[in-house]
Structure formats: structure tokens, C-alpha cells
Write an enzyme that holds these catalytic residues in place. Sequence first.
Site, PDB file in Angstrom:
ATOM      1  N   ALA A 188     -11.382 -15.157   9.348  1.00 39.24           N
ATOM      2  CA  ALA A 188     -11.265 -14.038   8.416  1.00 39.24           C
ATOM      3  C   ALA A 188     -10.075 -14.285   7.502  1.00 39.24           C
ATOM      4  O   ALA A 188      -9.069 -14.874   7.918  1.00 39.24           O
ATOM      5  CB  ALA A 188     -11.086 -12.728   9.188  1.00 39.24           C
TER       6      ALA A 188
ATOM      7  N   ASN B  57      -8.008 -12.086   6.077  1.00 45.53           N
ATOM      8  CA  ASN B  57      -6.852 -11.190   6.210  1.00 45.53           C
ATOM      9  C   ASN B  57      -6.021 -11.541   7.453  1.00 45.53           C
ATOM     10  O   ASN B  57      -5.856 -10.751   8.378  1.00 45.53           O
ATOM     11  CB  ASN B  57      -7.286  -9.720   6.230  1.00 45.53           C
ATOM     12  CG  ASN B  57      -8.354  -9.416   7.244  1.00 45.53           C
ATOM     13  OD1 ASN B  57      -9.317 -10.171   7.372  1.00 45.53           O
ATOM     14  ND2 ASN B  57      -8.212  -8.324   7.965  1.00 45.53           N
TER      15      ASN B  57
ATOM     16  N   HIS C  94      -9.686 -11.350  21.996  1.00 43.03           N
ATOM     17  CA  HIS C  94      -9.226 -10.241  21.161  1.00 43.03           C
ATOM     18  C   HIS C  94      -7.878  -9.742  21.660  1.00 43.03           C
ATOM     19  O   HIS C  94      -7.701  -9.462  22.853  1.00 43.03           O
ATOM     20  CB  HIS C  94     -10.252  -9.106  21.205  1.00 43.03           C
ATOM     21  CG  HIS C  94     -10.114  -8.131  20.086  1.00 43.03           C
ATOM     22  ND1 HIS C  94      -9.061  -7.243  20.002  1.00 43.03           N
ATOM     23  CD2 HIS C  94     -10.900  -7.891  18.993  1.00 43.03           C
ATOM     24  CE1 HIS C  94      -9.208  -6.501  18.921  1.00 43.03           C
ATOM     25  NE2 HIS C  94     -10.300  -6.880  18.291  1.00 43.03           N
TER      26      HIS C  94
ATOM     27  N   GLU D  84     -19.474  -8.943  15.091  1.00 42.13           N
ATOM     28  CA  GLU D  84     -18.683  -9.293  16.271  1.00 42.13           C
ATOM     29  C   GLU D  84     -19.473  -9.089  17.564  1.00 42.13           C
ATOM     30  O   GLU D  84     -19.281  -9.817  18.540  1.00 42.13           O
ATOM     31  CB  GLU D  84     -17.414  -8.447  16.298  1.00 42.13           C
ATOM     32  CG  GLU D  84     -16.366  -8.912  17.273  1.00 42.13           C
ATOM     33  CD  GLU D  84     -15.025  -8.258  16.996  1.00 42.13           C
ATOM     34  OE1 GLU D  84     -14.165  -8.910  16.379  1.00 42.13           O
ATOM     35  OE2 GLU D  84     -14.849  -7.087  17.388  1.00 42.13           O
TER      36      GLU D  84
END
Length: 305
Positions: free
Chosen positions: A171, A173, A193, A261
Site C-alpha cells: 500500500a 500510505n 497485522h 483483505e
Amino acid sequence: MQMERHFRIKDHLEKIHICWNDQVKEPHPSTWFDSQKRPDVITTTEWDATIIWEGTYKRQILEKYYKRLNITIGLVVYAPAKLANRYLKQFLQSAEKHFMVGYHVIFYLLIDDKINTQSLSLKLGPLRTFKACNIYKEKEMDIDHFTLMSNLNAYVIDAIQFEVNYVFIMAVNQIFKSDFGVETLGRSIAQLHSWWYFQNTKHFPYERRKNAASFIPYGEGDFYYHSAIWGGTPHEVLNFTKEYQRGFYLDNSSKLNSEYEKYLNKYFFENKPTKLLSPEYNWDPAFKTPPQIKQVKIAWQPENS
């Protein structure tokens, strides 16, 4: 006849390159990985995959091994205009400084055609290059994660699989904070995560609707994986994009919407990753940093920040 011959040759070349990519064997963990160095965390899965934490690996041994093989590593970043304008330049600058330093690297930028790459003012090292890949959208499927997966699938088939041995999908960001090195390489790579690693398994936000393609029953599942970072060999990446598309179309026909996800977590539930990256490789600074996080490799930036 010429078209048929073209596709037969292309199919043959794809098989050759898939075979070539998968021939890059990883050194045995016993030569570079020591799970006992971090008794405070989980370092090995039930299926014997390594979980990479600071202090568990000997990068010098891995460097010696991979340098000899002269590998090339790809990094795909999906950056439509709404994200590129805010995050892309900072992401690339930090990646140039910290991502696979000393190796051949190709940055694949999935961007809208209105993004001017010259405005990024990116100065790359001699072993590194970037390729701008225009994002193609299907009018009837204006969903970001579908657009990412369909474009990724097409670019891996047409180009990426012929150019790299390993590829990461990230990603935009995010910001690299310290070295992201060859200890992360593997056939199938998943990112733990940062929030859900420290939570009870029964609370994981898996897809729980039984009719959904990404359904995982209560009481099952290993970890919750972050879609911000994943990868492996091009062949493994293709496997997921194809499985994702299959699941997405099934759900779409049933009027079920699910997050990208969740498809990724279902895929890794059924196809166990061979290497897991600890939350150190994608830490959210919004959380209080626990003692288990010794060195943040990448910091997460929420899209609404």
C-alpha cells in the site's frame, strides 16, 4: 494462425520463467534464523514457517547467499490519484533509502495516467529503476481492490514475471523507517497485522458469512494478515490474483461485497505462507508501542490521516 502461434510461444515462455523464478531456493533456516533469540514472541508457525522479528536473523549470511544469485526484486505500489498526490513521493523516497539496498530493484508504479512521474523528483541508485504502469479500470467494476487485482494480474502475466525473482505488493500510505532486507524474501510472504497480532484469535475480523467466498468459520484461522504488504514469487502472486478474481466474481453474482483483505486472509488460510513478517515490518504509530516491537521497519499511515 499467427495469433495461435503467438499465444503458444507466450504460454511456453511463461512456463519457462515460472520454473526459473521458483528455482531460487531459500537457504535453510538453520543457517540464518534463530527462534530462541526472541522468546517473547511467536517465531515459528505450526507449519514451520519462520516469523521474522528483529534479532532472529543473520542478514550477513543471507546477503552472501543472495548476492551470489544476482536476484532482482520487484515492488508494486498501487497509487491512484487520490492517494498518489498525498503519499507516493514520500513512499518512494523512503523505499529508495531502505528497501533491498544493494540489490537490483524495479519499482512498479500502478498510477493514473494523469500522474506526472517527473514531478516525483526521484533519484534512484544504479541498481534501481521504476516503471510507470497505467491503471486500467472497468466501468462496471469501479472498486479499488478489484482494479488493483485485475491490473496486478495483467502486469505480472505480461511483464513482471519475466523481470524479477520476488515481488512485493505494498500500500502507498506507508513510510520505510529502517532497512527492509533479504530476510523478508520467500516463496509466499504474509504480513502480520500490527493490531490483531496482539488480540484474541476469536475476535479476528475474518469473513463470517457462510455464502461468501472468503468465509472462514469461527474457531478456525491462524493469524490475521494485513493487506498492506504481501508477496513472494511471481507465480505465487498470480495464484492469489486468480483466486481473488474467482472469489470476487462469485460474491458479486450473489450480491455479496467483501474486503480485499478478507480474500487475502482466506487465501493464506488455505495456502499457508512460507514466511511471515512480524508487526515490526508494518507498525501503526497510532498504537502504543509494546516491548515486543524492537525496531519499526515500516510505519503505517491511515488513509484518512
